[in-house]
Design an enzyme around this catalytic site. Structure first.
Site, PDB file in Angstrom:
ATOM      1  N   GLY A  15       0.836  -1.196   0.000  1.00 31.14           N
ATOM      2  CA  GLY A  15       0.000   0.000   0.000  1.00 31.14           C
ATOM      3  C   GLY A  15       0.868   1.242   0.000  1.00 31.14           C
ATOM      4  N   SER A  61       2.726   4.786   1.050  1.00 32.29           N
ATOM      5  CA  SER A  61       3.423   5.239   2.245  1.00 32.29           C
ATOM      6  C   SER A  61       2.431   5.945   3.165  1.00 32.29           C
ATOM      7  CB  SER A  61       4.549   6.207   1.857  1.00 32.29           C
ATOM      8  OG  SER A  61       5.187   6.706   3.000  1.00 32.29           O
ATOM      9  N   GLY A  62       2.426   5.578   4.431  1.00 33.17           N
ATOM     10  CA  GLY A  62       1.481   6.175   5.377  1.00 33.17           C
ATOM     11  C   GLY A  62       0.161   5.444   5.463  1.00 33.17           C
ATOM     12  N   GLY A 116      -0.408   2.569   6.806  1.00 30.51           N
ATOM     13  CA  GLY A 116      -0.552   1.862   8.077  1.00 30.51           C
ATOM     14  C   GLY A 116       0.015   0.456   8.047  1.00 30.51           C
ATOM     15  N   LYS A 117       0.818   0.144   7.030  1.00 33.26           N
ATOM     16  CA  LYS A 117       1.342  -1.219   6.871  1.00 33.26           C
ATOM     17  C   LYS A 117       2.202  -1.642   8.059  1.00 33.26           C
ATOM     18  CE  LYS A 117       3.499  -0.164   3.110  1.00 33.26           C
ATOM     19  NZ  LYS A 117       3.133   1.285   3.162  1.00 33.26           N
ATOM     20  N   THR A 118       3.161  -0.794   8.410  1.00 29.34           N
ATOM     21  CA  THR A 118       4.085  -1.148   9.490  1.00 29.34           C
ATOM     22  C   THR A 118       3.360  -1.274  10.820  1.00 29.34           C
ATOM     23  OG1 THR A 118       5.965  -0.137   8.361  1.00 29.34           O
ATOM     24  CG2 THR A 118       6.148  -0.420  10.743  1.00 29.34           C
ATOM     25  N   SER A 156       5.924  -1.752  -2.318  1.00 26.72           N
ATOM     26  CA  SER A 156       5.906  -2.681  -3.465  1.00 26.72           C
ATOM     27  C   SER A 156       4.848  -2.275  -4.490  1.00 26.72           C
ATOM     28  CB  SER A 156       5.675  -4.127  -2.985  1.00 26.72           C
ATOM     29  OG  SER A 156       4.692  -4.229  -1.994  1.00 26.72           O
TER      30      SER A 156
END
Length: 654
Positions: free
Chosen positions: A78, A80-81, A83-85, A152
Site C-alpha cells: 500500500g 506510504s502512510g 498503516g502497513k508497518t 511494493s
C-alpha cells in the site's frame, strides 16, 4: 560458473530521503560505480540446493507453544502512510504473545541493512522485492510467520514474491492496505508527500510514480476510521480461516458476563432462586461472585470445580480452548466454602441459590462438593500455613468443603457506597479505552495512597511508551477495592486521595482512567501478583507496572526470615516476566523513587549520590500523618496529604 545479472543497473540519482522501501533515490551499489568490476554483477550458477535434516512437521511439533507447522508469509502492500508497518508490528506482537513464532520485515529496516546498496530505479526496486521475497521464504520455511510491510508498487514484483513461495510450496497472503491518498498525506510526519508535490523528491509513489493496485489480494484492509487493533483483527480472522492461527487462541472482543442481559431474565432467575435450597455466603465470597460475573477471571465461569482448583494450585494455569490445548494464567483459587452440614444437605441437588445477608444473589449450577485440605492450599498459595496470616485466618475459619459450579448471577453487584460509578467491568473499560483512542494501556495497581514517587513512575512510563512510537498511551489507575486487612487505608479514603491527585494535575485526567478493581486482597506475593496482572489483561491492558514486594506483607513470624518479610521483594516482578499465559502483557519494572533532598522532590534513586536521598517508609508516613506533622515539600500533593492525615488523625475516634 558465473552469469551476469544485466538488469541490475546502477542508479544515477542521489536523493538521501528514505521513504519506506520505494520512494527514495540513492546509489544502487555500495561500491564506487566507476570502479565496480563485472564481478559485482555476477551470480554463481554452480550451486545445488541442500536439503534440511529437520522436516517442517518436526519444526511444527517443537517450535513455539502452538503445535503444528504455521510458516507462511503475510505481505502488506500500500501507499506510504497507509498503516502497513503499524499493522505488521501489531500482528507480530499478537502472534508471538500466543506462542506462534513471527517476525516483521519492514521496508525501512531492510533498506538500512540487507538492501542498503539498492536505490529506487525500477531495476533496484525489483531486486529489493526479490531479496525480501527470498528472505521471507526462508523465514516461512523455518516455521515462522513472516510479515512483510513494503510499498511494493509494481504488480509484477509482488507476483514474483508470490511465485518464490509457490515454488517452495509455502503459503503467501497478499494484503492490500487500501488507505486513501489524502489520508496518507495527513499521516505524513516526515513531510515526504509535501516534498514530492514540491518536486524535491522524484518518483514518489502515489504522486509522480503510479501505484498498481492489487487485483486479487487475499484481503483488503482499510485503515481509515479504524484503530490499528481493529485493522489487525481482520488479518487475524483471515489467518484463523487459513489454519495458521488456532481458533482456540482467539481474543474475545466481548467478555462473557454472568449477569442476565434482559430484565425479564433477571425476574426468571429470581423465581428460580426462590424454588431452590440456599447457601449463605460471606462478603468476601460475594466479592468473588462479582469478580467472576464481570469477567475478570475469564475463562472461569463460576466457582472452581476440583480439577480447576488442582490446576490452579499446582500449575498456576487453567486449560483453555476447544481442545484444552492452551493454558491461561490463573494463579489463585476462586472457591466457595461449605460446611459438612451444608454438603450433607445439598450434595446431589441440581442447583443452589447463593444468598448474602439473606438476599439471593446468584444460582450455582451442577454443584460439585470436594474436601478442602486447608494446609495444602495455604502452603501452596501463600508459602506458609501460619494461622496469623490475615487471609489464611479466613480459610481456617471457613467450611471443610469447597463447592464448585457455573454461576448465573441475578443482577449486577452494587455496593451503594458512593463508589459504584468507579466499578467499571472489563468490557466497560475496553469501551472506555476505545473512546480515548488508546493504542497502549498501562495498568498500575496499588492498595496504598499515591505519593509523588508513584506519579513519577507513571509519568515516566508514559514517556517511554511515547518514545517507542505509541501515540495515545492511557493509564489505568486501578486501586484494589475488595477486602483488605484492618490496618490498610480504607477504599473510601484512598479514592478521595486519588481524586485529589488527579484534581491537582499531577496525573492528567485526559489520559487516565480511575477505576476500582473488585478483587479481595490475599497478600500472596508472587502468586497473587500474577492474578492482578491477568485480570488487567482481561480488561484490555497490555502493559503492567509492578513494584517491589507486590502483594507482600511482613511474615507473621518475624523471626522466620532475616528481612522479616514473607516474600522476597524482587520475586514478584521476576515471576511475572516468566509466568505462563501472560505473554500478551509486557511487564514494566518499578524503578525505585525516593525523596531527593537537593531538588525537594521525588526522583529516581541515584546510588552515586545516595546521601542526597531519603526513603520515607509507610511507617514514617503514618507517623507524620497521625501527629499532624507535614512531610517534606514535594513528597505528596498537599490536598491529597490533607485527606490522608485527616483519616489517620481521626482513627482513634473511629
Amino acid at each position: 560458473m558465473f552469469t551476469k545479472r544485466a538488469n541490475l543497473l546502477h542508479s544515477n540519482q542521489h536523493n538521501n530521503n528514505n521513504n519506506n522501501n520505494n520512494n527514495n533515490t540513492a546509489t544502487s551499489c555500495a561500491l564506487n560505480p566507476d570502479k565496480c568490476s563485472d564481478l559485482c554483477l555476477q551470480v554463481a550458477t554452480n550451486v545445488t540446493e541442500q536439503k534440511h535434516h529437520v522436516t517442517r512437521e518436526t519444526r511444527g511439533r517443537n517450535l513455539g507453544l502452538s503445535r503444528g507447522f504455521r510458516g507462511c508469509t503475510v505481505w502488506l502492500t500500500g501507499l506510504s502512510g497507509a498503516g502497513k508497518t503499524s499493522i505488521a508490528f501489531e500482528l507480530e506482537a499478537y502472534l508471538v504473545s500466543r506462542g506462534i513464532p513471527a517476525y516483521g520485515l519492514d521496508g525501512d529496516n531492510i533498506r538500512t541493512g540487507l538492501n542498503k546498496n539498492l536505490g529506487f530505479t525500477p531495476a533496484d526496486r525489483e531486486e529489493n522485492i526479490r531479496r525480501v521475497g527470498e528472505v521471507a521464504k526462508l523465514f516461512a520455511d523455518s516455521g515462522v510467520v513472516s510479515i512483510c510491510s513494503f510499498v511494493s508498487p509494481f504488480a509484477d514484483d509482488r507476483d514474483m514474491a508470490r511465485k518464490i513461495h509457490k515454488d517452495a510450496d509455502l503459503k503467501f497472503y497478499e494484503i492490500f492496505v487500501d488507505t486513501p491518498l489524502d489520508v496518507c498525506e495527513t499521516r505524513d510526519v516526515k513531510g515526504l508527500y509535501k516534498k514530492a508535490r514540491e518536486g524535491v523528491i522524484k518518483g514518489f509513489t502515489g504522486i509522480t510514480q503510479e501505484y498498481e493496485r492489487p487485483q486479487q489480494p487475499e484481503l483488503v484492509v482499510n485503515t481509515h476510521d479504524c484503530t490499528v487493533r481493529e485493522s489487525t483483527q481482520q488479518l487475524v480472522t483471515l489467518l484463523e480461516q487459513e489454519g495458521i492461527i488456532p481458533r482456540s487462541l482467539r481474543d474475545v472482543d466481548l467478555l462473557p458476563e454472568l449477569y442476565p442481559s434482559e430484565a425479564n431474565e433477571s425476574q426468571e432467575l429470581v423465581k428460580e432462586a426462590e424454588s431452590l435450597q440456599s447457601l449463605e455466603i460471606s462478603t468476601v465470597e460475594l466479592q468473588w461472585v462479582q469478580v467472576l460475573a464481570e469477567g475478570w477471571a475469564y475463562p472461569l465461569r463460576g466457582f472452581m470445580r476440583e480439577d480447576e482448583y488442582l490446576q490452579t494450585l499446582h500449575f498456576n494455569t487453567l486449560q483453555s480452548g476447544l481442545d484444552a490445548s492452551y493454558r491461561e494464567n490463573h494463579s489463585v483459587p476462586i472457591v466457595l466454602s461449605a460446611s459438612a452440614e451444608d454438603k450433607q444437605r445439598l450434595d446431589g441437588v441440581s442447583a443452589i441459590t447463593l444468598k448474602h445477608e439473606g438476599k439471593a444473589v446468584a444460582i450455582l449450577r451442577r454443584p460439585e462438593f470436594y474436601f478442602q485440605r486447608k494446609e495444602e492450599r495455604l502452603a501452596r498459595q501463600f508459602g506458609t500455613s501460619n494461622a496469623n496470616h490475615p487471609y489464611s485466618k479466613m480459610v481456617y475459619e471457613s467450611g471443610d468443603y469447597l463447592v464448585g459450579g457455573e454461576l448465573s448471577v441475578i443482577e449486577r453487584i452494587r455496593w451503594r457506597d458512593g463508589l459504584d460509578q468507579y466499578r467499571l467491568t472489563p468490557n466497560e473499560l475496553r469501551d472506555k479505552f476505545k473512546e480515548l483512542n488508546a493504542d497502549a494501556i498501562f495498568a498500575f495497581q496499588l492498595r496504598n495512597p499515591i505519593h509523588n514517587g508513584h506519579a513519577l513512575l507513571m509519568q515516566d512510563t508514559k514517556r517511554q511508551l511515547l518514545e517507542r512510537g505509541f501515540k495515545q498511551p492511557v493509564l489505568l489507575l486501578h486501586p484494589l477495592g475488595g477486602w483488605t486487612k484492618d490496618d490498610d487505608v480504607p477504599l473510601q479514603v484512598r479514592m478521595a486521595q486519588h481524586q485529589a491527585v488527579l484534581d491537582s494535575g499531577v496525573l492528567r485526567r485526559e489520559d487516565t482512567v480511575l477505576a476500582i478493581f473488585p478483587s479481595p486482597m490475599m497478600y500472596a506475593g508472587p502468586t497473587e501478583v500474577q492474578w492482578h496482572a491477568k485480570a488487567r489483561m482481561n480488561a484490555g491492558a497490555n502493559f503492567y507496572i509492578v513494584g517491589r514486594d507486590p502483594a507482600g506483607m511482613p511474615h507473621p513470624d518475624k523471626q522466620a526470615y532475616p528481612d522479616g518479610n514473607l516474600y522476597d521483594a524482587t520475586h514478584g516482578a521476576r515471576v511475572l516476566k516468566m509466568a505462563q499465559g501472560l505473554d500478551s502483557m509486557e511487564i514494566l519494572p518499578f524503578r525505585v523513587a525516593a525523596y531527593d533532598k537537593t531538588a525537594t522532590a521525588m526522583a529516581f534513586f541515584d546510588p552515586q549520590r545516595k546521601d542526597d536521598f531519603e526513603f520515607i517508609s509507610g511507617t514514617k508516613m503514618r507517623t507524620l500523618a497521625k501527629t499532624g506533622a507535614s512531610p517534606p515539600d514535594g513528597f505528596m500533593e498537599p490536598q491529597a496529604w490533607k485527606i490522608l492525615a485527616t483519616y489517620y488523625q481521626n482513627l482513634p475516634q473511629a
